[in-house]
Design a protein around this motif. Structure first.
Motif, PDB file in Angstrom:
ATOM      1  N   ARG A  79      -5.171  40.047  -2.048  1.00  0.00           N
ATOM      2  CA  ARG A  79      -4.911  39.920  -3.538  1.00  0.00           C
ATOM      3  C   ARG A  79      -5.643  41.109  -4.117  1.00  0.00           C
ATOM      4  O   ARG A  79      -6.376  42.047  -3.572  1.00  0.00           O
ATOM      5  N   GLY A  80      -5.133  41.508  -5.275  1.00  0.00           N
ATOM      6  CA  GLY A  80      -5.836  42.813  -5.840  1.00  0.00           C
ATOM      7  C   GLY A  80      -5.003  43.785  -5.547  1.00  0.00           C
ATOM      8  O   GLY A  80      -4.204  44.053  -4.993  1.00  0.00           O
ATOM      9  N   ARG A  81      -5.498  44.975  -6.442  1.00  0.00           N
ATOM     10  CA  ARG A  81      -4.885  46.168  -6.167  1.00  0.00           C
ATOM     11  C   ARG A  81      -5.509  46.979  -5.011  1.00  0.00           C
ATOM     12  O   ARG A  81      -5.081  48.264  -4.952  1.00  0.00           O
ATOM     13  N   GLU A  82      -6.503  46.604  -4.676  1.00  0.00           N
ATOM     14  CA  GLU A  82      -7.392  47.405  -3.710  1.00  0.00           C
ATOM     15  C   GLU A  82      -6.581  47.952  -2.518  1.00  0.00           C
ATOM     16  O   GLU A  82      -6.006  46.916  -1.767  1.00  0.00           O
ATOM     17  N   MET A  84      -3.641  48.994  -2.507  1.00  0.00           N
ATOM     18  CA  MET A  84      -2.255  48.609  -2.419  1.00  0.00           C
ATOM     19  C   MET A  84      -1.215  49.735  -2.498  1.00  0.00           C
ATOM     20  O   MET A  84      -0.153  49.653  -1.947  1.00  0.00           O
ATOM     21  N   GLY A  85      -1.379  50.611  -3.096  1.00  0.00           N
ATOM     22  CA  GLY A  85      -0.651  52.041  -3.003  1.00  0.00           C
ATOM     23  C   GLY A  85      -0.743  52.411  -1.599  1.00  0.00           C
ATOM     24  O   GLY A  85       0.328  52.913  -1.352  1.00  0.00           O
ATOM     25  N   HIS A  88       1.501  50.471   0.649  1.00  0.00           N
ATOM     26  CA  HIS A  88       3.015  50.652   0.284  1.00  0.00           C
ATOM     27  C   HIS A  88       3.608  51.843   0.797  1.00  0.00           C
ATOM     28  O   HIS A  88       4.728  51.959   1.122  1.00  0.00           O
TER      29      HIS A  88
END
Length: 149
Positions: A79-82, A84-85, A88
């Motif tokens: 969950r969250g943006r940690e 994530m980039g 991807h």
């Protein structure tokens, strides 16, 4: 396959550890089936207006973004943006492998059967994607989402 049941005293992380690999494979399979349907549907719908290779690329890009987000959230419980980039971007490498497999399969089909039907084309791409699925799961579990596997 047993469902993951989380009791009030058991965290989702504990439940995942208890069902670990088998649970991840099951969730990955469900997401993969949906992603494959999305990809092949876009391929079939867009082949006429865009051509088979561009339709394959568009369908694969859309389904890969959705697949990565869904696997991140559901299969690997992130969950969250940690990170994530980064995740991807790493998934783009896996995308390249899948695209190479499906594009090569389309080229082989064009050479061996130049007037193949859309149904045959979709079946060939589906088979190529099935072959690349093992690489995709292995990369997600062992590289992209490694610390959470």
């Amino acid at each position: 396959m047993a469902a993951v049941v989380v009791t009030p005293l058991e965290s989702s992380a504990t439940a995942l550890a208890r069902h670990g690999f088998r649970g991840q494979v099951a969730r990955f399979a469900v997401i993969g089936a949906g992603s494959t349907v999305l990809h092949l549907s876009l391929l079939a719908a867009l082949t006429g207006p865009l051509g088979v290779q561009v339709a394959n690329l568009v369908g694969l890009v859309v389904s890969t973004v959705a697949n990565t987000a869904a696997n991140r959230a559901w299969t690997f419980q992130l969950r969250g943006r940690e990170q994530m980039g980064r995740q991807h971007l790493q998934a783009l490498v896996v995308f390249a492998i899948t695209w190479a497999c499906s594009s090569a399969a389309l080229e082989l089909l064009a050479v061996s059967w130049p007037h193949a039907s859309t149904l045959t084309t979709v079946a060939v791409v589906g088979l190529a994607n099935a072959v690349s699925t093992v690489a995709r799961f292995t990369a997600m579990r062992g590289w992209i989402f490694r610390s959470q596997a």
